[in-house]
Design an enzyme around this catalytic site. Structure first.
Site, PDB file in Angstrom:
ATOM      1  N   GLY A  87      46.899  38.616  42.740  1.00 51.68           N
ATOM      2  CA  GLY A  87      46.393  37.252  42.781  1.00 51.68           C
ATOM      3  C   GLY A  87      44.875  37.211  42.667  1.00 51.68           C
ATOM      4  O   GLY A  87      44.265  38.040  42.004  1.00 51.68           O
ATOM      5  N   LEU A  88      44.278  36.219  43.335  1.00 53.36           N
ATOM      6  CA  LEU A  88      42.826  36.013  43.305  1.00 53.36           C
ATOM      7  C   LEU A  88      42.311  35.820  41.879  1.00 53.36           C
ATOM      8  O   LEU A  88      41.253  36.335  41.497  1.00 53.36           O
ATOM      9  CB  LEU A  88      42.086  37.172  43.983  1.00 53.36           C
ATOM     10  CG  LEU A  88      42.359  37.368  45.476  1.00 53.36           C
ATOM     11  CD1 LEU A  88      41.615  38.590  46.004  1.00 53.36           C
ATOM     12  CD2 LEU A  88      41.957  36.144  46.274  1.00 53.36           C
ATOM     13  N   CYS A  89      43.100  35.089  41.065  1.00 48.39           N
ATOM     14  CA  CYS A  89      42.670  34.794  39.695  1.00 48.39           C
ATOM     15  C   CYS A  89      42.911  33.313  39.386  1.00 48.39           C
ATOM     16  O   CYS A  89      43.338  32.950  38.295  1.00 48.39           O
ATOM     17  CB  CYS A  89      43.379  35.691  38.694  1.00 48.39           C
ATOM     18  SG  CYS A  89      45.166  35.845  38.909  1.00 48.39           S
ATOM     19  N   GLY A  90      42.664  32.478  40.400  1.00 40.78           N
ATOM     20  CA  GLY A  90      42.794  31.041  40.212  1.00 40.78           C
ATOM     21  C   GLY A  90      44.235  30.624  39.980  1.00 40.78           C
ATOM     22  O   GLY A  90      45.158  31.137  40.608  1.00 40.78           O
TER      23      GLY A  90
END
Length: 293
Positions: A87-90
């Site tokens: 994750g951590l990609c909007g």
């Protein structure tokens, strides 16, 4: 109002988070360059291969004899959904899941009601997301980006091709993010099977090939390769898009952290000033009380 210690702790926490987001942005930028080079080099080859097959098939009946061009009534559908492992990609992953759901509800509602829609997840986020939604997930390639290679994509493509050839599915759709630039990814839903060749007939008629060993053998050999290359290209597009989305997301997170840090410093200074003013008032009050006594 929060105490000075609480505000100081929050400032320290925000600073630590900003260091992490800055580091993640730099890592994503380094990976993006390699991923962007890979897809940039792949596109001309994939496009030329598709053009070659379409042009040759336009003047031959062999293409229609391939099991991968068989058009059947669409009763059972396989949707290959490509996301990332992390994750951590909007909204990169959630957009793919939403687009896949929208495609199913808009185009394959009848098949869904009959339980004939199956998801093949390429990427851990797709596998977890569709499992939570209660959809049938057949085939877990959630670690495809851990060791990204043509061999990994070929394995996933061959599973879909074998199932289509056996009549398990009547249509295979590929949903992925196409890389445009660092800040922009375009969601694509493309038909992978049956293979449909689109060609300008006037251009095809002007092309004269010399075939060795034979036209039929070349067409039947190239078609499976083109299908596998289609999936591999989508995986490379998604990989580059993921790093671009993460880079943009971490940059925005760092920027938001800087704004929050400014606000916290204002709160800290106000809280500190209020504490100093309170101490001064207490000292003055005490001095006045001593005078009166």
């Amino acid at each position: 109002m929060a105490s000075l210690k609480e505000v100081r702790n929050r400032i320290t926490s925000v600073n630590s988070t900003m260091q992490i987001t800055k580091a993640m942005k730099m890592v994503a930028a380094a990976k993006l360059r390699r991923a962007q080079d890979a897809i940039t080099q792949m596109r001309p080859y994939a496009n030329k291969l598709n053009q070659l097959i379409a042009t040759v098939s336009a003047n031959s009946e062999t293409g229609s004899q391939s099991p991968f061009t068989a058009v059947r009534p669409v009763e059972k559908v396989l949707i290959i959904s490509v996301t990332s492992d992390r994750g951590l990609c909007g909204a990169f992953n959630s957009n793919i899941i939403k687009a896949t759901n929208a495609l199913i509800n808009d185009k394959y509602a009848t098949q869904l009601a009959a339980g004939n829609v199956t998801i093949k997840a390429l990427g851990k986020k797709a596998f977890d997301g569709f499992k939570r939604l209660g959809l049938t997930v057949n085939g877990n390639h959630s670690d495809i980006f851990t060791k990204l290679s043509f061999a990994e994509a070929r394995e996933a493509a061959e599973e879909a091709m074998d199932a289509f050839e056996a009549g398990v599915y009547d249509e295979v759709i590929l949903v992925f993010n196409e890389f445009k630039n660092v800040a922009t990814q375009i969601i694509r839903a493309e038909q992978m099977l049956p293979l449909v060749n689109k060609v300008d007939e006037s251009a095809a008629s002007n092309v004269d090939y010399i075939f060795e060993p034979s036209e039929d053998e070349i067409i039947l050999d190239l078609m499976p390769k083109a299908i596998k290359m289609h999936l591999y290209k989508a995986v490379l597009e998604s990989n580059a898009s993921e790093h671009g989305a993460r880079m943009t997301s971490m940059d925005k997170a760092t920027e938001n952290g800087g704004d929050l840090l400014k606000d916290l410093k204002v709160v800290y200074n106000r809280t500190r000033q209020a504490a100093i003013t309170k101490e001064i008032l207490e000292i003055v009050g005490g001095a006045e009380a001593l005078k009166d006594s």
